[in-house]
Design an enzyme around this catalytic site. Structure first.
Site, PDB file in Angstrom:
ATOM      1  N   GLU A 185      36.539  15.145  95.441  1.00 39.91           N
ATOM      2  CA  GLU A 185      36.426  13.750  95.018  1.00 39.91           C
ATOM      3  C   GLU A 185      35.023  13.247  95.347  1.00 39.91           C
ATOM      4  OE1 GLU A 185      39.607  11.145  96.286  1.00 39.91           O
ATOM      5  OE2 GLU A 185      38.236   9.450  96.438  1.00 39.91           O
ATOM      6  N   GLU A 204      32.477   2.362  96.312  1.00 39.49           N
ATOM      7  CA  GLU A 204      33.675   1.641  96.718  1.00 39.49           C
ATOM      8  C   GLU A 204      33.228   0.374  97.436  1.00 39.49           C
ATOM      9  OE1 GLU A 204      37.255   4.308  97.950  1.00 39.49           O
ATOM     10  OE2 GLU A 204      35.466   5.207  98.831  1.00 39.49           O
TER      11      GLU A 204
END
Length: 697
Positions: free
Chosen positions: A576, A581
């Site tokens: 990932e 974020e």
């Protein structure tokens, strides 16, 4: 966005395209992972490279016109004996297979006017560095489309980049370095080749300036990596020299990008230098690290830790003292150490294997001269161990021994002969057993099987291959040819229900809006979309301009997940890459993080980017990653703030699991383990607004 389970996405497996395996041709597969170009592409999701990536779920397709062509650069003059064409439904009725030494003058080695489509295995007889298919008559009203274009034959040694593998070992490390100037005594030339990314060389503030390194002997140079400080070069050359006086330019650019630049090139010399001719700032030139890669030329410097030696252990049978098969390590058999999958591992049994000694061995298939062993340890590593060889798997000779094993990645230069090689651990470093992600044996002889080739690194600078500018009418959905809605519940303690498009709409002003809401029944809803099945790709510059949502309990993200997740590889084995974020409770920061089996969740490998006192939700910002076979560099608004160097990662955290296709995800989560839940201060609805997403390679 940390992924906790796979169940909510199983329904999308129907998107996967199942293709029959193409016929196996005689000879060595020469084309996989090599540079491919084409006369045209239908769209950014069907590039030329997709026909030589070894993935039968990706394809090249052309414009709907005659003629069209696809060609591959084999890297050297090779003998071509067969070609396998795996067609999509849009195939060629009439076409030619051609070879060329220079990519300009072509010779026909096969021609037909009765192409049948499907999978065609063609016996040919030709020689060249370049091989192409030239379509002259389409069988349908569409263009030409190939799942795979495979060229088989015998590798040669003609002019060009060569066929040997390019090492990941930094040949410049701790070698003698000199420079045209230094800014001061604290920034000497040696600081750029010391392996310490906290020290640097910097020059006087004038043009031109240079930094050079003496490799100690004449070597084939196949790549360099420049890790720039903020004072980088806009225009520069990479040069090689036999004597340090007469220089040959092997790479030149007037569009340097700074941060970390990986450059594939081909040259021979004892000395290598970077010659800066135009600074990007008013300061001098400054490099944290100047790395040089050597070996067979032209390959990915991320591709072969053996430094040009042959990998002998791939796919070979392994045996071990014990192995584990439990919830913590299911199916952790000896073969997992030799499969070249950095996300699988061998481990000794958790019932009777946490003892000394413990061992794992591999049968190379025939007697070999072993010159290097690379061990990528799980945290359960050996403090004391031996590398041993044997002619029969019973009588062993030690060719390496240590009582100070450090774990992580250990590259061992050895010298021994045998058919069998084993790691024999005599003292565990932890209370647990022994565990290896990979156990690679290099040398000559044996009965080697070639491992899958790495995808080609992006061009430098890369070119745009895919984008979405979100220019549709207000209240329409994102383009279904580019994005798939991803409905269902969130993970990681999130509260939202991702709807099937109700919360993802274009605003008519060139933006995508992902809105998080609290519905009348108290249910939180939001949107999540991804590019799987539309854009699955390996390496490149990935960028989006986004205005994130704010407020307590919101968690917007722009991230990528390994495409093999969709075919059953669990998280975090699939890998990932979190490009951005943001959590509403920390208004002035965004985060970039990697997740893999050895580092994930709260232990992921990443860094925040903070603008103290600011609020990222108040305006648009551009979030990007530059990703290739040896590094990733994350940036916000063009400012590079976090570089992940492959070799450093492998030596300090665990395996690099990012050499395969990934897809892009955009979502706007509510609640969760990291941001916490909404509270009395939370303001809803909240919009995550995306101006564009772009991918360059």
């Amino acid at each position: 966005m940390i992924l906790a389970f796979v169940a909510v996405l199983i329904a999308t497996l129907a998107l996967a395209v199942n293709q029959a395996a193409p016929a196996r041709a005689e000879g060595t597969l020469l084309s996989q992972g090599k540079t491919a170009t084409a006369s045209s592409t239908e769209n950014g999701g069907t590039p030329a490279s997709a026909a030589v990536d070894g993935n039968t779920g990706t394809r090249w397709s052309s414009a709907a016109a005659d003629p069209q062509w696809l060609q591959v650069d084999l890297g050297a003059t090779d003998t071509v004996t067969s070609v396998v064409l795996t067609w999509e439904a849009a195939y060629a009725k009439a076409y030619r297979i051609q070879t060329s030494t220079d990519g300009t003058t072509w010779t026909d080695v096969y021609t037909t006017t009765t192409g049948q489509g499907g999978s065609e295995t063609l016996a040919v007889n030709g020689t060249g560095r370049y091989v192409r298919i030239l379509g002259t008559q389409r069988a349908t009203q569409y263009g030409y489309s190939l799942w795979e274009f495979q060229v088989y034959g015998t590798a040669g040694t003609g002019t060009g980049t060569g066929t040997g593998a390019c090492s990941t070992t930094n040949a410049a490390l701790n070698r003698t370095a000199t420079a045209s100037s230094t800014e001061n005594g604290g920034t000497p030339a040696s600081a750029a080749v010391d392996g310490n990314t906290g020290t640097r060389w910097s020059s006087a503030a004038a043009d031109p300036q240079w930094l050079q390194v003496d490799l100690g002997s004449s070597q084939n140079v196949c790549g360099v990596q420049l890790s720039w400080e903020n004072a980088y070069a806009k225009a520069y050359q990479v040069q090689v020299s036999a004597d340090g006086a007469t220089w040959n330019t092997v790479y030149s650019t007037a569009d340097g990008r700074g941060a970390t630049e990986l450059i594939t090139l081909s040259g021979t010399g004892r000395y290598v230098r970077v010659l800066g001719t135009q600074r990007a700032t008013q300061y001098g030139y400054s490099l944290w690290e100047f790395q040089v890669f050597t070996g067979g030329g032209g390959g990915n410097p991320g591709g072969n830790p053996g430094g040009g030696k042959t990998l002998l252990s791939y796919g070979k049978p392994g045996t071990a003292s014990t192995s584990q098969d439990s919830g913590n390590c299911p199916g952790c058999a000896p073969a997992k150490a030799f499969d070249e999958d950095p996300a699988t591992r061998w481990a000794t049994s958790d019932t009777n294997g946490w003892v000394d000694p413990g061992w794992i061995s591999v049968d190379l298939g025939a007697t070999a001269h072993v010159t290097q062993v690379v061990l990528q340890w799980d945290p359960a590593y050996a403090k004391a161990y031996q590398i041993q060889v044997s002619p029969d798997g019973s009588n062993w000779t030690s060719i390496y021994s240590t009582t100070t094993g450090k774990g992580f990645k250990e590259t061992l230069d050895v010298d021994g002969t045998g058919r069998y090689v084993r790691m024999y651990g005599t003292q565990r470093a932890t209370p647990y057993g022994y565990s290896l992600w990979t156990f690679d044996v290099y040398g000559t002889g044996g009965n080697p099987t070639a491992p899958p080739a790495l995808p080609p690194n992006p061009a430098n600078p890369p070119r745009l291959v895919w984008s979405d500018e979100f220019n549709g009418a207000a209240n329409t959905k994102p383009d279904p040819a580019k994005w798939t809605q991803d409905p269902g519940n969130g993970q990681n303690g999130e509260l939202e229900l991702y709807t099937n498009g109700d919360n993802t709409n274009l605003d008519g002003n060139g933006n995508l809006v992902i809105e998080a809401r609290k519905e009348a029944n108290g249910q939180y809803t939001s949107g999540r979309i991804n590019t799987h099945g539309h854009l699955d790709f390996t390496y490149g510059h990935v960028e989006a301009r986004i205005k994130v949502s704010g407020t307590q309990g919101l968690w917007p993200a722009f991230w990528m997940l390994g495409s093999n997740f969709k075919s059953g590889t669990p998280w975090p084995n699939c890998g990932e890459i979190d490009i951005m974020e943001h959590v509403g409770k920390v208004a002035d920061s965004v985060y970039s993080t990697l997740h893999a089996p050895a580092y994930n969740g709260g232990g992921g490998y990443g860094s925040p980017y903070t603008l103290a006192g600011s609020d990222f939700a108040s305006d648009f910002h551009t979030y990007a990653v530059d990703w290739d076979s040896t590094h990733m560099t994350f940036a916000v608004d063009g400012h590079s703030f976090f570089t992940v160097d492959r070799s450093t990662l492998e030596q300090t955290r665990g395996p690099w699991v990012y050499d395969h296709p990934f897809y892009i995800i955009l979502n706007n989560a509510v609640g969760g383990d990291w941001p916490g839940n909404p509270d009395a201060t939370t303001v809803l609805p909240q919009k995550m607004i995306v101006d564009y997403v772009r991918v360059s390679q």
